[in-house]
Write a protein that holds these residues in place. Structure first.
Motif, PDB file in Angstrom:
ATOM      1  N   HIS A   9       0.834  -1.325  -0.008  1.00 33.45           N
ATOM      2  CA  HIS A   9      -0.130  -0.022  -0.001  1.00 33.45           C
ATOM      3  C   HIS A   9       0.881   1.475  -0.070  1.00 33.45           C
ATOM      4  CE1 HIS A   9      -3.211  -2.683   2.079  1.00 33.45           C
ATOM      5  NE2 HIS A   9      -3.456  -2.628   0.615  1.00 33.45           N
ATOM      6  N   VAL A  10       2.186   1.173  -0.113  1.00 35.41           N
ATOM      7  CA  VAL A  10       3.082   2.167   0.071  1.00 35.41           C
ATOM      8  C   VAL A  10       3.611   2.741  -1.313  1.00 35.41           C
ATOM      9  CG1 VAL A  10       5.193   3.043   0.673  1.00 35.41           C
ATOM     10  CG2 VAL A  10       3.868   1.862   2.113  1.00 35.41           C
ATOM     11  N   ARG A  11       3.310   3.785  -1.853  1.00 36.44           N
ATOM     12  CA  ARG A  11       3.719   4.324  -3.227  1.00 36.44           C
ATOM     13  C   ARG A  11       5.135   5.142  -3.281  1.00 36.44           C
ATOM     14  NH1 ARG A  11      -0.883   6.001  -6.314  1.00 36.44           N
ATOM     15  NH2 ARG A  11       0.601   6.404  -7.966  1.00 36.44           N
ATOM     16  N   ALA A  12       5.940   4.296  -2.591  1.00 43.26           N
ATOM     17  CA  ALA A  12       7.574   4.769  -2.612  1.00 43.26           C
ATOM     18  C   ALA A  12       8.330   3.780  -2.282  1.00 43.26           C
ATOM     19  CB  ALA A  12       7.605   6.068  -1.584  1.00 43.26           C
ATOM     20  N   HIS A  13       9.686   3.894  -2.776  1.00 46.38           N
ATOM     21  CA  HIS A  13      10.700   3.002  -2.467  1.00 46.38           C
ATOM     22  C   HIS A  13      10.894   2.789  -1.075  1.00 46.38           C
ATOM     23  CE1 HIS A  13      14.741   1.159  -2.200  1.00 46.38           C
ATOM     24  NE2 HIS A  13      14.727   0.938  -3.183  1.00 46.38           N
ATOM     25  N   PRO A  14      10.837   1.134  -0.489  1.00 45.66           N
ATOM     26  CA  PRO A  14      10.793   0.985   0.834  1.00 45.66           C
ATOM     27  C   PRO A  14      11.862   1.775   1.623  1.00 45.66           C
ATOM     28  CG  PRO A  14      10.500  -1.079  -0.504  1.00 45.66           C
ATOM     29  CD  PRO A  14      11.007   0.134  -1.635  1.00 45.66           C
ATOM     30  N   GLU A  15      13.209   1.809   1.215  1.00 42.56           N
ATOM     31  CA  GLU A  15      14.144   2.704   2.059  1.00 42.56           C
ATOM     32  C   GLU A  15      13.808   4.203   2.361  1.00 42.56           C
ATOM     33  OE1 GLU A  15      18.426   3.894   0.860  1.00 42.56           O
ATOM     34  OE2 GLU A  15      18.416   1.889   1.614  1.00 42.56           O
ATOM     35  N   ASN A  16      12.984   4.726   1.199  1.00 40.62           N
ATOM     36  CA  ASN A  16      12.459   6.015   1.556  1.00 40.62           C
ATOM     37  C   ASN A  16      11.338   6.136   2.296  1.00 40.62           C
ATOM     38  OD1 ASN A  16      14.496   7.072  -0.477  1.00 40.62           O
ATOM     39  ND2 ASN A  16      13.216   6.758  -2.120  1.00 40.62           N
ATOM     40  N   ALA A  17      10.446   5.190   1.933  1.00 38.07           N
ATOM     41  CA  ALA A  17       9.357   5.141   3.294  1.00 38.07           C
ATOM     42  C   ALA A  17       9.759   4.997   4.520  1.00 38.07           C
ATOM     43  CB  ALA A  17       8.226   4.160   2.657  1.00 38.07           C
ATOM     44  N   LEU A  18      10.781   4.146   4.891  1.00 33.30           N
ATOM     45  CA  LEU A  18      11.197   3.976   6.101  1.00 33.30           C
ATOM     46  C   LEU A  18      11.773   5.061   6.597  1.00 33.30           C
ATOM     47  CD1 LEU A  18      12.803   0.395   5.383  1.00 33.30           C
ATOM     48  CD2 LEU A  18      10.855   0.624   6.976  1.00 33.30           C
ATOM     49  N   ALA A  19      12.521   5.871   5.857  1.00 33.22           N
ATOM     50  CA  ALA A  19      13.166   7.103   6.093  1.00 33.22           C
ATOM     51  C   ALA A  19      12.183   8.159   6.758  1.00 33.22           C
ATOM     52  CB  ALA A  19      14.165   7.431   5.361  1.00 33.22           C
ATOM     53  N   ALA A  20      11.366   8.299   5.843  1.00 29.66           N
ATOM     54  CA  ALA A  20      10.173   9.384   5.848  1.00 29.66           C
ATOM     55  C   ALA A  20       9.308   8.971   7.185  1.00 29.66           C
ATOM     56  CB  ALA A  20       9.067   9.417   4.663  1.00 29.66           C
ATOM     57  N   THR A  21       9.086   7.696   7.517  1.00 28.35           N
ATOM     58  CA  THR A  21       8.287   7.315   8.529  1.00 28.35           C
ATOM     59  C   THR A  21       9.119   7.639  10.032  1.00 28.35           C
ATOM     60  OG1 THR A  21       7.081   5.516   7.401  1.00 28.35           O
ATOM     61  CG2 THR A  21       7.301   5.146   9.737  1.00 28.35           C
ATOM     62  N   ALA A  22      10.541   7.230  10.065  1.00 30.20           N
ATOM     63  CA  ALA A  22      11.288   7.628  10.980  1.00 30.20           C
ATOM     64  C   ALA A  22      11.199   9.118  11.369  1.00 30.20           C
ATOM     65  CB  ALA A  22      12.516   7.081  10.840  1.00 30.20           C
ATOM     66  N   ILE A  23      11.375   9.991  10.293  1.00 26.21           N
ATOM     67  CA  ILE A  23      11.459  11.517  10.345  1.00 26.21           C
ATOM     68  C   ILE A  23      10.200  11.886  11.007  1.00 26.21           C
ATOM     69  CG2 ILE A  23      11.622  13.539   9.257  1.00 26.21           C
ATOM     70  CD1 ILE A  23      13.532  12.009   7.311  1.00 26.21           C
ATOM     71  N   CYS A  24       9.174  11.523  10.625  1.00 30.29           N
ATOM     72  CA  CYS A  24       7.760  12.050  10.979  1.00 30.29           C
ATOM     73  C   CYS A  24       7.526  11.470  12.349  1.00 30.29           C
ATOM     74  CB  CYS A  24       6.700  11.328   9.928  1.00 30.29           C
ATOM     75  SG  CYS A  24       6.931  12.364   8.402  1.00 30.29           S
ATOM     76  N   LEU A  25       7.774  10.257  12.825  1.00 29.49           N
ATOM     77  CA  LEU A  25       7.599   9.897  14.177  1.00 29.49           C
ATOM     78  C   LEU A  25       8.354  10.697  15.053  1.00 29.49           C
ATOM     79  CD1 LEU A  25       7.660   5.889  13.708  1.00 29.49           C
ATOM     80  CD2 LEU A  25       5.700   7.461  14.378  1.00 29.49           C
ATOM     81  N   CYS A  26       9.653  11.062  14.750  1.00 26.01           N
ATOM     82  CA  CYS A  26      10.395  11.945  15.554  1.00 26.01           C
ATOM     83  C   CYS A  26       9.708  13.306  15.751  1.00 26.01           C
ATOM     84  CB  CYS A  26      11.732  12.140  14.925  1.00 26.01           C
ATOM     85  SG  CYS A  26      12.568  10.645  15.014  1.00 26.01           S
ATOM     86  N   ALA A  27       8.896  13.739  14.726  1.00 27.10           N
ATOM     87  CA  ALA A  27       8.166  15.139  14.443  1.00 27.10           C
ATOM     88  C   ALA A  27       6.799  15.060  15.332  1.00 27.10           C
ATOM     89  CB  ALA A  27       8.015  15.645  13.325  1.00 27.10           C
ATOM     90  N   GLY A  28       6.449  13.578  15.898  1.00 23.22           N
ATOM     91  CA  GLY A  28       5.179  13.270  16.569  1.00 23.22           C
ATOM     92  C   GLY A  28       4.070  13.244  15.824  1.00 23.22           C
ATOM     93  N   VAL A  29       4.195  12.864  14.572  1.00 24.95           N
ATOM     94  CA  VAL A  29       3.011  12.787  13.637  1.00 24.95           C
ATOM     95  C   VAL A  29       2.357  11.487  13.941  1.00 24.95           C
ATOM     96  CG1 VAL A  29       2.356  12.556  11.229  1.00 24.95           C
ATOM     97  CG2 VAL A  29       4.226  13.939  11.856  1.00 24.95           C
ATOM     98  N   PRO A  30       1.081  11.172  13.991  1.00 23.80           N
ATOM     99  CA  PRO A  30       0.403  10.052  14.440  1.00 23.80           C
ATOM    100  C   PRO A  30       0.599   9.034  13.357  1.00 23.80           C
ATOM    101  CG  PRO A  30      -1.161  12.021  14.832  1.00 23.80           C
ATOM    102  CD  PRO A  30       0.126  12.436  14.172  1.00 23.80           C
ATOM    103  N   VAL A  31       0.626   7.863  13.687  1.00 22.43           N
ATOM    104  CA  VAL A  31       0.748   6.429  12.799  1.00 22.43           C
ATOM    105  C   VAL A  31      -0.279   6.612  11.762  1.00 22.43           C
ATOM    106  CG1 VAL A  31       0.689   4.194  12.791  1.00 22.43           C
ATOM    107  CG2 VAL A  31       2.038   5.177  14.614  1.00 22.43           C
ATOM    108  N   ASP A  32      -1.474   7.011  11.929  1.00 29.00           N
ATOM    109  CA  ASP A  32      -2.442   6.750  10.991  1.00 29.00           C
ATOM    110  C   ASP A  32      -2.231   7.888   9.780  1.00 29.00           C
ATOM    111  OD1 ASP A  32      -3.221   8.958  12.641  1.00 29.00           O
ATOM    112  OD2 ASP A  32      -5.282   8.325  12.671  1.00 29.00           O
TER     113      ASP A  32
END
Length: 448
Positions: free
Chosen positions: A273-296
């Motif tokens: 369900h992810v429209r990005a290269h896995p490595e890019n999606a993982l990096a973006a997820t980590a960054i956004c979690l550090c910024a306090g973005v909710p998982v959903d």
């Protein structure tokens, strides 16, 4: 930052230099805008935001640098230029546009660098952050000068910035709240001289960070894994068998996260369900979690992402042949990823400006992924030499992008792909990779 009455030299009258000059001029600095061109466009000369700015054109500013309080240089200007070295010897501070923007930025900043994937991850993080904080702005090396955006930001907003090694050369006080180094492979050695210096420049992105800040690093890249940020490190790992117990990682074709040992593991999204290269999606997820973005919110952003122009961008299907624009692949590592993404041997258009790159690791993939190579530009002899060395003979040298498209169209059969993935910068033939990619798309869309 109080710069009223300060004498400032801005070097480079392109996008970032113009934006910096406008910001400085607005705040009362006495600005001189220098460029090696002998003439400046009328719209710049007559821009009301540049009223009062002096112009120094057609020459290097070697003899005048001592008369300024500080100097701002565009990313394209090397710190090793004689006038920069002279300014530093005289004690005149030399900043880049990113350093200047940071000093005017009133909101938290996310700064993203790496050899490959910067633009994709910056764009993806920006789209996710906008769902969380409406006042998020994306700028930097992505093509939007930071100095043109910082004044519109408030402390409640967020700035997401793509930062290049060129911009980090001039980092002094630059301190993002969240930094990320996505990966490190050989690139820009024509500018930095050697790999050690290149790594040193990239590491400046987190050099001023402190407790409470985050540095997001790629655990699967040997260079980033050895980096030692002075703040909290959050890893991401794209291996299918997780080698980290905390961070963001893959398991069972899904993205999971656990930022601390005591945390419960969080499911983020299935890769399908992810429209990005896995490595890019993982990096973006980590960054956004550090910024306090909710998982959903993160999951929705990953699902809806549309990609970026010039990075494996589908152009057209003509008589059964698919055409892809990967002009942003300006180094061999990015170009290897482009070849692998095709899933079948492609007609490859490559070559360009010489960054003193070893093409052998890239050419080693040709036997499996390239039906025919059409090579152009300054680096054509080096690429051909690498092909001969490795026994790849299906190549042809062309003298222009137009000629390359013409030959690619003649060579390609229905069901095959034509891929522009140069593995080189564009400066020998085009102003930038965007111009090169746009020209390619224009040529494809003019085909019958």
């Amino acid at each position: 930052m109080d710069i009223n009455g300060k004498k400032v030299l801005v070097c480079g009258a392109a996008r970032s230099g113009i934006a910096a000059a406008k910001l400085l001029n607005k705040h009362g600095a006495m600005v001189t805008l220098q460029d090696m061109k002998t003439q400046i466009a009328e719209e710049i000369l007559n821009d009301p935001q540049l009223v009062g700015v002096a112009f120094f054109l057609g020459n290097e500013p070697d003899d005048i640098v001592g008369g300024f309080d500080f100097i701002v240089i565009s990313p394209g200007i090397s710190m090793y230029k004689p006038f920069v070295q002279r300014a530093q010897s005289l004690g005149v501070p030399v900043w880049g546009e990113a350093e200047l923007a940071y000093r005017f930025c009133s909101c938290p900043m996310i700064a993203i660098t790496g050899t490959n994937g910067k633009t994709t991850v910056t764009t993806l993080v920006g789209e996710i952050m906008k769902r969380h904080i409406a006042g998020t702005t994306v700028a930097g090396n992505i093509g939007i000068p930071m100095t043109g955006q910082v004044e519109s930001l408030t402390p409640a907003d967020y700035l997401v910035a793509e930062i290049s090694s060129f911009q980090l050369e001039t980092a002094v006080a630059f301190r993002p709240q969240i930094s990320a180094v996505l990966n490190m492979t050989e690139d820009h050695l024509d500018r930095h001289g050697d790999m050690a210096t290149y790594i040193q420049m990239k590491a400046r992105i987190f050099a001023n960070q402190k407790d409470g800040d985050f540095a997001v690093l790629n655990y699967e890249n040997a260079i980033t894994r050895d980096m030692k940020p002075p703040c909290r490190t959050v890893w991401f790992s794209a291996t299918r068998l997780p080698r980290i117990s905390t961070g963001v990682y893959l398991r069972d074709a899904s993205i999971f996260a656990r930022l601390d040992e005591g945390d419960e593991e969080q499911f983020i999204a299935q890769l399908m369900h992810v429209r990005a290269h896995p490595e890019n999606a993982l990096a973006a997820t980590a960054i956004c979690l550090c910024a306090g973005v909710p998982v959903d919110t993160i999951a929705a952003g990953l699902r809806d992402f549309k990609g970026v122009a010039h990075r494996l961008e589908f152009v057209e299907t003509i008589y059964g042949v698919d055409y892809y624009n990967d002009s942003k692949a300006t180094n061999t590592d990015a170009a290897i990823q482009g070849l692998k993404a095709m899933g079948r041997p492609a007609i490859l258009i490559a070559g360009g400006y010489d960054k003193q790159t070893d093409f052998t690791p890239w050419v080693a993939h040709f036997a499996e992924h390239v039906k025919k190579l059409l090579v152009m530009g300054q680096t054509a002899p080096q690429i051909i030499a690498a092909c001969d060395k490795l026994g790849f003979s299906e190549y042809e040298q062309v003298d222009s992008l137009e000629h390359a498209v013409q030959r690619a169209t003649a060579c390609a059969a229905p069901g095959e792909s034509v891929l522009l993935s140069p593995a080189c910068a564009s400066f020998d033939m085009f102003a930038n990779f965007e111009e090169r990619g746009d020209k390619f798309k224009e040529l494809i869309r003019r085909l019958p």
